[in-house]
Design an enzyme around this catalytic site. Structure first.
Site, PDB file in Angstrom:
ATOM      1  CG  HIS C  56      -1.747  -1.196   1.409  1.00  0.00           C
ATOM      2  ND1 HIS C  56      -2.557  -1.626   0.577  1.00  0.00           N
ATOM      3  CD2 HIS C  56      -1.550  -2.168   2.664  1.00  0.00           C
ATOM      4  CE1 HIS C  56      -3.156  -2.752   0.941  1.00  0.00           C
ATOM      5  NE2 HIS C  56      -2.764  -3.120   2.161  1.00  0.00           N
ATOM      6  CG  HIS C 218      -5.997  -5.878   1.243  1.00  0.00           C
ATOM      7  ND1 HIS C 218      -6.898  -5.015   2.060  1.00  0.00           N
ATOM      8  CD2 HIS C 218      -4.583  -6.060   1.919  1.00  0.00           C
ATOM      9  CE1 HIS C 218      -6.150  -4.454   3.240  1.00  0.00           C
ATOM     10  NE2 HIS C 218      -5.185  -5.201   3.119  1.00  0.00           N
TER      11      HIS C 218
END
Ligand SMILES: Nc1ncnc2c1ncn2[C@@H]1O[C@H](COP(=O)(O)OP(=O)(O)O)[C@@H](O)[C@H]1O
Ligand SMILES: Nc1ncnc2c1ncn2[C@@H]1O[C@H](COP(=O)(O)OP(=O)(O)O)[C@@H](O)[C@H]1O
Ligand SMILES: [Mg+2]
Ligand SMILES: [Mg+2]
Ligand SMILES: [Mg+2]
Ligand SMILES: [Mg+2]
Lengths: 215, 332, 332, 215
Positions: C56, C218
């Protein structure tokens, strides 16, 4: 040639570019940055608009305005090159109705502008490789006493031949040169649009000749 | 084509409007397509103007602000801006001390900026130009278009911008820009092609296990196609090319940029930077300053470019000077 | 799989080493996998620790520095870090005033941070936790895992971090974090799937003309699949979902983030931001502050998330407070 | 059951996870984040290493160590859930050689740990949907006087059945719950790894029983 005819030529180029936009972009995608179709389309559409209510006295003024519009709307390499060429052509046609010899000289001024700005030579795989043979053919016809229409057809044929001849060349100028030997085997986008420019001239002059003949 | 846009023709105008809305420190002239500092140029300060095709964001608009550019001229995607734009920019930001054009070496950019310089001169604006040509993937020769300008643009804009902010004259600022360019080299690889809004298709097809080596920032294929290799090998290839052209010895100090081309995750850029630091470290070459991130992109292309500047003390101190732009900000 | 890595298992360790080399302001504990400020925590300052799976970036390591986090614990790609990591981070940065865990609401993150909090308590470290759960694509209910934590994490880390820097107590800082989370909502769409190094394949196949609506960070598919639409419509969908859950009226002030998921060019994010500003502007809702860029990514996923925080005066002033991290920096 | 056997069980799980790593990741890719295979592999490899030169007195200590190692190496949801479960099982087996009833009680403590931490119930499409039926089957066999091996076989069969039964379920916990109705039609990765855990137990106890029988 007169101002209406000059305007019609620019409109014919715009129409041809509109029709071949994706093809030009595709060619530029293979060895450049995939914008030549959009560039030409933006420029010639703007030129058509700019000429819509422009009523000058000379053929040259129409083409100078076209060149100026190309410079101020296209960007990229082709903007200054085509823009400068049309301005040079226009500046050399400071008459209401030029004859074939005068047009040949004007087209030569256009090529000189491209060569001066771009510092490219025939064989470098650029628009010059369509323009130079087109000019030579036009000049030859004009020198031999042909009319504008006939000279323009010869020029368009030569431009297309020159365009096709760029395929085996290795680029030495413009973006395609970054590819080195990998530029071989692809037709140059700028040479392709130059062929459209000369074909549009031939068709414009041809249909004028026809309509004159019909009178 | 999958893009978060409304229409290919509208991308630039809408993005400019978004930039204006997002950054109160910038003012956008929508008609002339000029991004400038909201506060304008301090009288007597040399003004820096850059520009080029869009699709490389944050370059150039993201580098407008105190300590860096005074204005940027974004062209259509991958298309040089037009002279009128550059002239409008020069007129908007000239503070009386002259304007420096920072131009990446592409035929289109060069020709358009050249015309703009002539127009500006006619308007009484003194213009100097720095040409950036750092990409060692391309052979330099008087017979070719020369090397492409890529990552070093960021270094030139930052360091020359800092000198201008400190009161450098047009000649001094231009000379510094040229010195930075001369000290900088770049090399890039791509793992995927990018897709321009106008074309709608990837510029080339690349098999799942191959990469393009020696690419530019306009979606064109590279110098050659090779099997995809580990980051370590890719870094070795890139640094070999860079150091062959700009030899360095133990004790030299560098500014290094590991730059994502748009579609590469930041975590991978750090993996790459780790390799770069290791290779240079082994040679005793110091990474004195660094940037890791997306600075000079090629739309959605996955890949990385490395730029190394052999920096002297002046450059390092100018690098550290305050900068306050959307994409580079420190010391403010 | 096309990635600039050496080996899937080595990505995290090598990226950490790259982060350490790139950012002199950070110190990386390679063994415990903790990224902390090089200067440590000022005694008496509340310390902020966050963490979560990697992939991320710049979240969370890129937000470590003055005015924001004291430490970040990166897990494997898309995998929550382990309690030992979090404990090591808490021990490393506790300045005696307690530690705030900022946790995105995922079962793994919640459970691991919970265990870490227990271990820290055993070591005499006072821990409070702020749970971030801003994603309105997911229904909230006591019967489910609850909403995902996404973009609002940046707002919570920035604003709570500023309050801690100003001397706020652990309770005050935690309360502010909770207030920011309660005021924030997010919604995301994806145009492509992402590929984790471990799996080597995209998480889902998406036809050329479709998008996933309501995705997380995700790589999982979204709530539904739809035909790709213009940016304007996508923004309308996202803002409708956000405003249905957090109604706003004319005169409200907001902090807005238009966040790229990793593979989307910045120019598109500005096009999206332009639409967001227009829609909120029509409602008289002010975009008081904004971020446009890649802040909370999902590896190489193309797509965008919108986060809107209905901000009060305290939040805005804390937002403006100095911050000096790799990914967010101003006022320093 | 003894300490060697406990260690063998953990090794057998590690081997099974190694073999099914990609399958677990693939299942997690469909409705989660594509890391379950890597997570389980990292955790059980670490557990095997941790147990290599660990020689405690009780079965329980082996399993507590396994759980602790899982917690400190896996991360994600499965780390604390499996880690907590193995710790709970281990704590309940504080004897050198537990009998089937004791093992059943320990497995029940493991399930309780998962349920307490994860707040999930049967039918939520989690590892519980494999674990709960496995425990019930084990307990029933143990109550009926079966030996460890037989009870474990029944548990493994039930776990696999429970695993398959997760396919039509809509997830209410864990990442798969974010997909809402789109989680239907996919087998839960955690239930799948739980089935591997019980199958490994059955095989470990089975081959021990055989080797005992051969003596
Ligand atoms: N130096 C040059 N001299 C002549 N023509 C050139 C030169 N450089 C490029 N061109 C022509 O321009 C064409 C590309 O135009 P275009 O794609 O619109 O601009 P750009 O290369 O800036 O993207 C090439 O195909 C080539 O024919
Ligand atoms: N609340 C919960 N209770 C029980 N099991 C759960 C819960 N949440 C998730 N799980 C199990 O964990 C599995 C996912 O594990 P893993 O992929 O390793 O972790 P993560 O979801 O954090 O990526 C799911 O398939 C499910 O069986
Ligand atoms: Mg082009
Ligand atoms: Mg171009
Ligand atoms: Mg995970
Ligand atoms: Mg998972």
């Amino acid at each position: 040639m007169d101002t209406d005819l000059a305007r019609t030529w620019v409109q014919a180029i715009a129409a041809a570019v509109d029709q071949h936009k994706d093809h030009l972009t595709q060619l530029d995608s293979a060895i450049g940055d995939a914008d030549h179709g959009a560039n030409m389309h933006r420029g010639f559409s703007a030129a058509v608009t700019a000429l819509a209510d422009y009523e000058p006295d000379t053929v040259g003024a129409v083409l100078v305005k076209t060149g100026t519009t190309l410079i101020s709307t296209v960007g990229g390499a082709s903007g200054p090159l085509y823009g400068g060429a049309f301005r040079a052509i226009g500046k050399a046609l400071d008459t209401p109705s030029p004859d074939p010899q005068q047009v040949a000289a004007a087209l030569a001024a256009g090529l000189a502008s491209i060569e001066k700005l771009g510092a490219a030579a025939p064989g470098d795989k650029t628009m010059i490789d369509a323009y130079a043979p087109a000019l030579a053919a036009f000049k030859q016809q004009a020198d031999a006493g042909a009319d504008l229409a006939a000279a323009a057809v010869a020029a368009a044929d030569a431009a297309e031949e020159g365009m096709r001849a760029t395929t085996p060349m290795q680029a030495r100028k413009g973006r395609a040169s970054y590819l080195g030997a990998r530029s071989i085997g692809h037709q140059d986008p700028g040479a392709t649009s130059t062929a459209l420019v000369f074909r549009a001239l031939a068709e414009t002059l041809g249909s004028r000749a026809e309509s004159l003949g019909e009178r | 084509m999958k893009k978060l846009i409304n229409a290919p023709e509208a991308v630039l105008a809408e993005a400019l409007s978004g930039i204006a809305a997002a950054h109160p420190g910038l003012k956008v002239d929508a008609e002339n397509r000029v991004i400038a500092r909201a506060l304008g140029t301090k009288p007597g300060k040399v003004a820096l103007v850059s520009g080029g095709g869009s699709g490389h964001e944050p370059l150039h608009g993201g580098f407008v602000g105190r300590g860096m550019l005074d204005a940027a001229c974004p062209g259509e995607v991958f298309t040089s801006p037009v002279p009128g734009q550059m002239l409008a920019a020069a007129q908007a930001v000239d503070g009386g001390a002259g304007v420096l054009f920072i131009v990446k070496n592409y035929t289109g950019d060069v020709l358009n900026f050249q015309m703009a310089a002539e127009l500006a001169a006619e308007e009484g604006i003194i213009v100097e130009t720095v040409l950036v040509d750092d990409d060692v993937a391309v052979q330099d020769s008087t017979w070719t278009a020369g090397r492409r300008g890529t990552g070093a643009t960021v270094f030139v804009e930052k360091i020359a911008g800092a000198l201008a902010e400190q009161g450098g004259s047009l000649t001094e600022v231009a000379d510094m820009g040229k010195r930075v360019n001369a000290a900088s080299r770049s090399f890039a690889v791509a793992l995927t092609a990018c897709t321009t809004p106008a074309s709608g298709k990837p510029g080339f097809d690349l098999p799942e296990d191959e990469m393009e080596v020696g690419v530019g920032i306009h979606g064109e294929p590279g110098r050659r196609r090779e099997k995809l290799r580990p980051a370590k090998d890719i870094v070795a290839t890139a640094l070999d090319a860079i150091l062959a052209d700009q030899p360095m010895v133990a004790g030299d100090e560098t500014i290094v940029m590991v730059n994502g081309l748009g579609g590469t995750p930041l975590i991978e850029l750090y993996v790459v930077f780790n390799e770069v630091a290791a290779v240079l470290g082994d040679k005793g070459v110091a990474v004195a300053r660094s940037l890791v991130g997306n600075y000079v992109t090629s739309l959605d292309m996955a890949g990385v470019s490395l730029t190394v500047c052999k920096a002297d003390a002046d450059m390092l101190s100018l690098w550290d000077a305050p900068v306050n732009t959307p994409a580079l900000r420190w010391g403010i």
